[in-house]
Design an enzyme around this catalytic site. Structure first.
Site, mmCIF file in Angstrom:
data_model
loop_
_atom_site.group_PDB
_atom_site.id
_atom_site.type_symbol
_atom_site.label_atom_id
_atom_site.label_comp_id
_atom_site.label_asym_id
_atom_site.label_seq_id
_atom_site.Cartn_x
_atom_site.Cartn_y
_atom_site.Cartn_z
ATOM 1 N N ASP A 25 10.065 -38.917 41.731
ATOM 2 C CA ASP A 25 10.386 -39.511 43.031
ATOM 3 C C ASP A 25 12.007 -38.646 43.259
ATOM 4 O OD1 ASP A 25 12.907 -40.931 44.120
ATOM 5 O OD2 ASP A 25 12.755 -42.419 42.760
ATOM 6 N N LYS A 72 17.724 -42.584 51.413
ATOM 7 C CA LYS A 72 18.516 -41.706 50.974
ATOM 8 C C LYS A 72 19.551 -40.390 52.446
ATOM 9 C CE LYS A 72 18.864 -45.154 48.533
ATOM 10 N NZ LYS A 72 17.898 -45.557 47.406
ATOM 11 N N TYR A 117 15.472 -45.160 37.841
ATOM 12 C CA TYR A 117 16.590 -45.664 38.780
ATOM 13 C C TYR A 117 16.114 -46.918 38.834
ATOM 14 C CZ TYR A 117 16.522 -48.408 44.026
ATOM 15 O OH TYR A 117 16.715 -49.106 44.834
ATOM 16 N N ARG A 132 -0.276 -51.317 62.254
ATOM 17 C CA ARG A 132 -0.585 -50.694 60.477
ATOM 18 C C ARG A 132 -1.690 -50.151 60.390
ATOM 19 N NH1 ARG A 132 -4.447 -53.547 58.155
ATOM 20 N NH2 ARG A 132 -3.852 -55.890 59.631
#
Ligand SMILES: *Cc1c(COP(=O)(O)O)cnc(C)c1O
Length: 379
Positions: free
Chosen positions: A170, A195, A98, A46
């Site tokens: 972003d 993406k 978004y 982690r």
């Protein structure tokens, strides 16, 4: 090192164990210690994992940052940024955001006492009126989704600096191939690596990249404390994707231009939204801040007919009707019935999401086939 070399080599070392050129997929949760605390820099996955670190170094390199962080999704990355804030803080963001970011802000963080302002930012100076002593963060996206509005990153950064605010960008739609917000003095770059960075529609992942060490430490602490990491297999896939980012983006831009021009001249098409067109209202800012204009295009058809738009997206054969974007294959979407269906018609039409709006993620297939597909679907 230039960008087209950074995508392949940036932040990478051959594996010290056997010299493997690609980093091994370290599929392990934990690492052997010789004595308590006696380890080789890795204790628990982690906190750190060598495959993830290789990817995070690549993220930092391609965005001209110093520190990269890989998350389990784009939204997990945004979530980590919001966790820098506390109750009473305020955020200024765009009104063409978004949908998932909007949902996270308004359905999750609002109830923890964080206040959000969603405003038009094509004139960056609009931001000033919303700044008060509680304002901590400006969150922008450019080009915006699905209207392809362009926001002046440097102008936003100047406002953020003046008022001692963080500016987060972003950069999912543009990618660092087209614009590098940290060079324009943004503080945080965020990606849905799902993406263009991954580029092959086979993984969900998010990224944050920063320059400032103290900010990086805070975000790393949040990531380790909250646990929104990604697995080593996914890191390997995105690292592989990044190696061809520059050649893919070059083709996305070329195909995007051809498709945008074809649509602009089509008698049934009303309007085309692509920042590379001179008719685009923010074309000048786009030209100044972007190296090219990408493969994301939206358009409306004459008569603004909902059913007709649905028919067009159903008839497309090479363009797949699907959510998401940025992969090698072309995708099409109908925002009014898909991503923006939950927004009342009047509200969505205010930002330009008309019934006939169709959004294309133009892939890297032969552009003649893409044009032929659009032609048969629209006619
Ligand atoms: C997809 C997307 C996100 C969310 O990323 P996920 O990887 O789906 O969590 C955020 N911003 C933009 C612009 C996106 O396209």
């Amino acid at each position: 090192m230039k960008f087209n070399t950074k995508t392949i080599h940036g932040g990478q070392e051959h594996d010290p164990a056997y010299g493997s050129v690609m980093p091994p997929i370290y599929q392990t949760s934990t690492y052997a210690q010789t004595t308590p605390g006696g380890h080789k820099g890795y204790e628990y996955s982690r906190s750190h994992n060598p495959t993830r670190n290789a990817l995070e170094n690549a993220f930092a390199s391609i965005e001209n940052g110093t520190y990269g962080l890989a998350f389990g999704s784009g939204l997990a990355a945004i979530d980590a940024v919001l966790k820098l804030l506390k109750s009473g803080d305020e955020v200024i963001s765009t009104n063409d955001l978004y949908g998932g970011s909007y949902r996270l802000f308004t359905s999750i963080y609002k109830k923890f006492g964080i206040k959000f302002h969603f405003i038009g930012m094509q004139e960056a100076s609009n931001i000033e009126a919303y700044i008060n002593k509680n304002t901590k963060l400006i969150w922008i996206e450019t080009p915006t989704n699905p209207m392809m509005n362009i926001i002046d990153i440097k102008a936003c950064a100047n406002i953020a600096k003046k008022h001692d605010l963080l500016l987060a960008v972003d950069n999912t739609f543009a990618t660092p191939y087209l614009q590098q917000p940290l060079d324009l003095e943004a503080d945080i770059v965020m990606h849905s690596a799902t993406k263009y960075l991954g580029g092959h529609s086979d993984v969900i992942m998010g990224a944050l990249i920063v320059k400032d060490k103290e900010l990086a430490n805070k975000l790393y602490f949040i990531q380790n404390a909250s646990g929104a990491i990604c697995g080593p297999q996914d890191c390997f896939l995105v690292l592989r994707g990044i190696k061809t980012l520059h050649v893919r983006m070059q083709r996305h831009c070329e195909n995007g231009k051809t498709v945008a021009e074809y649509l602009s001249n089509h008698p049934k098409v009303e309007k085309v939204f692509w920042p590379g067109l001179e008719s685009h209202p923010n074309h000048q800012i786009a030209k100044a801040q972007m190296k090219g204009f990408g493969g994301m295009i939206s358009f409306t058809t004459k008569g603004n007919n909902y059913e007709e738009a649905i028919k067009i997206v159903e008839k497309l054969k090479i363009f797949t009707l699907a959510e998401s974007l940025g992969g090698v294959e072309s995708l099409a979407g109908h925002p009014a019935s898909m991503t923006h269906a939950s927004i009342p018609k009047e509200e969505r039409e205010k930002t330009g999401v008309l019934d006939s709006l169709i959004r294309l993620s133009v892939g890297i297939e032969d552009v003649d086939d893409l044009i032929a597909d659009l032609k048969q679907a629209i006619n």
